[in-house]
Write an enzyme that holds these catalytic residues in place. Structure first.
Site, PDB file in Angstrom:
ATOM      1  N   SER A  11      -9.633   1.571   2.632  1.00  0.00           N
ATOM      2  CA  SER A  11      -8.811   2.369   1.752  1.00  0.00           C
ATOM      3  C   SER A  11      -7.727   1.571   1.027  1.00  0.00           C
ATOM      4  O   SER A  11      -7.126   2.073   0.089  1.00  0.00           O
ATOM      5  CB  SER A  11      -8.143   3.482   2.550  1.00  0.00           C
ATOM      6  OG  SER A  11      -7.320   2.923   3.558  1.00  0.00           O
ATOM      7  N   SER A  50      -9.714  -0.771   6.881  1.00  0.00           N
ATOM      8  CA  SER A  50      -9.157  -0.630   5.538  1.00  0.00           C
ATOM      9  C   SER A  50      -8.421  -1.836   4.973  1.00  0.00           C
ATOM     10  O   SER A  50      -8.109  -1.846   3.788  1.00  0.00           O
ATOM     11  CB  SER A  50      -8.237   0.580   5.483  1.00  0.00           C
ATOM     12  OG  SER A  50      -9.008   1.728   5.305  1.00  0.00           O
ATOM     13  N   LYS A  53       0.850  -1.204   0.000  1.00  0.00           N
ATOM     14  CA  LYS A  53       0.000   0.000   0.000  1.00  0.00           C
ATOM     15  C   LYS A  53       0.883   1.251   0.000  1.00  0.00           C
ATOM     16  O   LYS A  53       1.934   1.274   0.657  1.00  0.00           O
ATOM     17  CB  LYS A  53      -0.901  -0.033   1.245  1.00  0.00           C
ATOM     18  CG  LYS A  53      -1.953   1.056   1.290  1.00  0.00           C
ATOM     19  CD  LYS A  53      -2.860   0.870   2.503  1.00  0.00           C
ATOM     20  CE  LYS A  53      -3.961   1.902   2.572  1.00  0.00           C
ATOM     21  NZ  LYS A  53      -4.862   1.715   3.716  1.00  0.00           N
TER      22      LYS A  53
END
Ligand code: GLN
Length: 478
Positions: free
Chosen positions: A153, A177, A78
């Site tokens: 996210s 997330s 990420k």
């Protein structure tokens, strides 16, 4: 080679049996990433670094050296986790050209275990969101239905795994997330106990809630990655050392058999507004577990109804403080032509933050402002303690809890962008684990409306072992 079939173990078996080399595997991943560019799962690629690492692994195999846990395993990261010398934007324009000067502790650990870092994945700006639509670099699409969001996210990481562009990925989970996008994309996502994994080198969102966690195809893979990245780090004072973990887990009774395990079903989690198909899937799975011998017990978490409100007060308060560092002076974008320092701050932030960071900074500074602090922030902190107490009590009666991960399956891109409250409601089942600091996993549990459904298993503080055990039972044998 068939990337679809590759788990961590199968990757290493393939490498050792010379079915494919690490270089071939890495090139295949980049080919797939290129082919699936339309998904917008990646923001930056680490082609040179990955291939150099793959060559090292291939030499190791040729010389007959034993493989380390993650040798040759491609992993996507990420974009809010720093990988040295690679652009790390956290999905924000304010960091568009920011090159990470060092490796996050988790990255250092992955590299030491031989993982091949493929690149950085798309995400909601500064991890603020539930759909990856808040990325400054365009939304990621759900590979199961490209008109739908992948969740967020960590949407890019979930899609990288779901679309077989990578064997595994790392995400960050502040309110869901890792688990929510895993659920919406049909893969496994695990949020560790707060303090189990170092946050050093993770761009902070809400420091009392953030944890880094794996997104994988199987529970076993999530466990392997968790065991690689966990542990005390002197660079993160909230990380917990092994001795302390041993003392805590030493008090747990060892239960390896499903028949010895009591699973709690919190009645507050089966709410009106939940998709009936999703609910049916979860309830069927619970009955299957019961048939196989697990004890199922309805339990109550009386303050569960407040968890979302508590989260959406404490989180923006911390976000507003953490995002203060992006001031046009220290990192990333800096607007020129301002008359003085203050104007530089204002111009840089006004121009380069998206709507969601601005919304949360406003909410956060409001709940912290004098006159409102007691009514919102202090009240939320008190309620946070009560929510933690609920879990403490319930874990004297049961070994773990099972709930849905999300109230619905993946929704359409654009459907909720103009309605922040509807978007925030997505997090209703995931935020409690962060508010309380407990571990939680989401894994696939069939489909509804042709899209994946996720089931969540939550455990007590540092009770990851039982979480993985129960999740494996759900995954393999049911
Ligand atoms: N969707 C939640 C939010 O927008 C959680 C985000 C996260 O876990 N990073 O706050």
């Amino acid at each position: 080679m068939d990337l679809k079939k590759l788990t961590i173990k199968k990757t290493q078996e393939g490498l050792l049996s010379k079915e494919f080399s690490a270089v071939e595997l890495t090139k295949e991943c980049f080919k797939e990433i290129e082919k699936e560019k339309d998904l917008n799962a990646f923001l930056a690629l680490n082609k040179d670094g990955a291939l150099i690492q793959a060559e090292i692994i291939d030499k190791k195999i040729t010389s007959g050296e034993a493989l380390k846990k993650l040798d040759g395993v491609p992993i996507a990261i990420k974009d809010n986790i720093l990988v040295k010398d690679i652009i790390s934007t956290s999905g924000s324009k304010i960091l568009e050209n920011y090159v990470a000067p060092y490796d996050a502790t988790v990255i250092q650990k992955l590299k030491e275990s031989g993982a091949i870092i493929l690149g950085k994945t798309n995400m909601d700006e500064f991890a603020l969101g539930s759909s990856t639509e808040n990325s400054a670099f365009g939304p990621t699409k759900n590979s199961r239905n490209r008109e739908c969001v992948p969740g967020g996210s960590s949407g890019g990481s979930a899609v990288a795994v779901a679309a077989d562009l990578s064997v595994a990925a790392l995400g960050s989970d502040t309110g869901g997330s890792v688990r929510q996008p895993a659920s919406l994309c049909g893969v496994v996502g695990f949020k560790p106990t707060y303090g189990a994994v170092s946050r050093y080198g993770l761009m902070a969102m809400a420091s009392s809630l953030d944890q880094i966690g794996p997104i994988t195809k199987t529970v076993e893979d999530a466990e392997i990655i968790f065991n690689t990245i966990r542990g005390k780090d002197k660079l993160d004072s909230t990380s917990v050392d092994d001795e302390r973990v041993k003392i805590i887990t030493g008090k747990f009774s060892k239960k390896k058999n499903l028949k010895d395990i009591t699973i709690g079903i919190p009645k507050e989690y089966f709410i009106s507004g939940m998709d009936s198909e999703v609910e049916k899937n979860i309830k069927n799975k619970i009955s299957e577990l019961e048939k196989r011998g697990a004890k199922i017990k309805e339990v109550s978490l009386p303050h569960a109804d407040y968890a979302l409100a508590v989260y959406y007060i404490i989180m923006p308060a911390e976000v507003s403080a953490n995002l203060a560092r992006y001031d046009g002076i220290r990192y990333g974008a800096s607007e020129r032509g301002a008359k003085n320092l203050l104007e530089t701050y204002f111009k840089t932030r006004a121009k380069n933050f998206g709507d969601e960071p601005k919304r949360r900074i406003m909410l956060g500074t409001y709940v912290l402002s004098s006159g409102y602090y007691d009514a919102y922030y202090l009240q939320a902190q008190k309620m946070r303690t009560l929510i933690q107490e609920d879990f403490k009590k319930v874990f004297t009666e049961v070994d773990c809890l099972i709930t849905p991960t999300t109230p619905t399956t993946a929704f359409k891109i654009g459907e909720k962008v103009d309605d922040p409250l509807a978007m925030y409601l997505n997090d209703i089942f995931t935020v409690s684990a962060n508010v309380a600091g407990i571990p939680a996993i989401s894994l696939p549990c069939g489909e509804a409306h042709g899209l994946p459904v996720g089931i969540q298993v939550m455990g007590q503080w540092f009770g990851e072992e039982i979480v993985f055990e129960v999740a494996k039972e759900i995954e393999n044998k049911l």
